[in-house]
Design an enzyme around this catalytic site. Sequence first.
Site, PDB file in Angstrom:
ATOM      1  N   ARG A 113      -0.682 -27.191 -37.220  1.00 58.34           N
ATOM      2  CA  ARG A 113      -1.887 -27.798 -37.801  1.00 58.34           C
ATOM      3  C   ARG A 113      -1.830 -27.839 -39.335  1.00 58.34           C
ATOM      4  O   ARG A 113      -2.495 -28.670 -39.961  1.00 58.34           O
ATOM      5  CB  ARG A 113      -3.134 -27.047 -37.306  1.00 58.34           C
ATOM      6  CG  ARG A 113      -4.463 -27.788 -37.509  1.00 58.34           C
ATOM      7  CD  ARG A 113      -5.578 -27.091 -36.749  1.00 58.34           C
ATOM      8  NE  ARG A 113      -6.866 -27.754 -36.851  1.00 58.34           N
ATOM      9  CZ  ARG A 113      -7.935 -27.251 -37.477  1.00 58.34           C
ATOM     10  NH1 ARG A 113      -7.865 -26.065 -38.069  1.00 58.34           N
ATOM     11  NH2 ARG A 113      -9.062 -27.918 -37.516  1.00 58.34           N
TER      12      ARG A 113
ATOM     13  N   ILE B 108     -10.849 -33.006 -39.865  1.00 60.31           N
ATOM     14  CA  ILE B 108      -9.920 -32.767 -38.747  1.00 60.31           C
ATOM     15  C   ILE B 108     -10.738 -32.003 -37.713  1.00 60.31           C
ATOM     16  O   ILE B 108     -11.487 -31.079 -38.053  1.00 60.31           O
ATOM     17  CB  ILE B 108      -8.678 -31.968 -39.227  1.00 60.31           C
ATOM     18  CG1 ILE B 108      -7.723 -31.669 -38.065  1.00 60.31           C
ATOM     19  CG2 ILE B 108      -9.045 -30.677 -39.924  1.00 60.31           C
ATOM     20  CD1 ILE B 108      -6.387 -31.020 -38.526  1.00 60.31           C
ATOM     21  N   SER B 109     -10.618 -32.379 -36.441  1.00 59.55           N
ATOM     22  CA  SER B 109     -11.431 -31.748 -35.389  1.00 59.55           C
ATOM     23  C   SER B 109     -11.065 -30.269 -35.230  1.00 59.55           C
ATOM     24  O   SER B 109      -9.935 -29.859 -35.511  1.00 59.55           O
ATOM     25  CB  SER B 109     -11.199 -32.452 -34.054  1.00 59.55           C
ATOM     26  OG  SER B 109     -11.489 -33.823 -34.168  1.00 59.55           O
ATOM     27  N   ALA B 110     -12.033 -29.489 -34.755  1.00 59.85           N
ATOM     28  CA  ALA B 110     -11.790 -28.071 -34.470  1.00 59.85           C
ATOM     29  C   ALA B 110     -10.809 -27.971 -33.294  1.00 59.85           C
ATOM     30  O   ALA B 110     -10.909 -28.733 -32.327  1.00 59.85           O
ATOM     31  CB  ALA B 110     -13.090 -27.368 -34.114  1.00 59.85           C
ATOM     32  N   PRO B 111      -9.882 -27.005 -33.350  1.00 58.43           N
ATOM     33  CA  PRO B 111      -8.904 -26.860 -32.266  1.00 58.43           C
ATOM     34  C   PRO B 111      -9.543 -26.731 -30.872  1.00 58.43           C
ATOM     35  O   PRO B 111      -9.024 -27.304 -29.906  1.00 58.43           O
ATOM     36  CB  PRO B 111      -8.142 -25.584 -32.658  1.00 58.43           C
ATOM     37  CG  PRO B 111      -8.214 -25.571 -34.151  1.00 58.43           C
ATOM     38  CD  PRO B 111      -9.577 -26.106 -34.490  1.00 58.43           C
TER      39      PRO B 111
END
Length: 213
Positions: free
Chosen positions: A34, A60-63
């Site tokens: 990431r 960026i989206s959360a994992p």
Amino acid sequence: MEFAMEKEKLVLRLKQSGYIHSKEVEDAFLRISREFFVPPSLSRFAYEDRPLDIGEGQTISAPHMVALMAEALDVRSGLTILEVGSGSGYHAAVMSVLIGPNGRLYSVERIPNLAENAQKNLEKAGINNVIICKGDGSLGLPDHSPFDRIYVTCAAPDIPQPLIDQLEDGGKLLIPIGRVYCELTSIEKRGEDIISKVLGGCAFVPLIGKHGF
Ligand code: SAM
């Protein structure tokens, strides 16, 4: 900072909290770094389970959200996928591992700078089965349809009709519906029938476009 160790700890937490439950999604998370997808000034936060600023007012989206969507879409080797909202390219990179070398993922991003950055990030990560396109993803990509899976990484007022039309029979679509606080909605197309299910609450930036806000 030891990124490899941070990544393993994050994956363990996502497994313990039930977001990752398949070996395939676990392996895809372990394969993708990431830190390649966040601005260098934020790389120390790359393995925190939260969205991070990527510029242009986007994130960026959360994992955990990437994991939840990957598991819900039941992604298999060789599938053709449409992603609406490339952002940093991270989500696409995880999915690219799941579809393997015989699969294709087309990702549409409306902000040209982000589309170009996502392309660079994917190259840095050595991904070559993702095609980034600039434009309004609420219209889909008719020239490359039908798609086995479609997922939208921004919140829409409703399901854009072009995306339903471009979904393969038997295909699955995931889309957050609502404004800011929204419901992650899963759609399955079976012939003329559209089977829809709400998977839970979530927060996403808005889909801006003809079929968006
Ligand atoms: N999942 C991405 C990642 O891992 O980095 C983050 C996606 S971000 C939450 C949502 C993205 O959707 C933003 O980059 C935004 O510019 C994009 N977007 C919004 N409306 C769009 C549209 N109509 N077509 C394509 N992209 C759109």
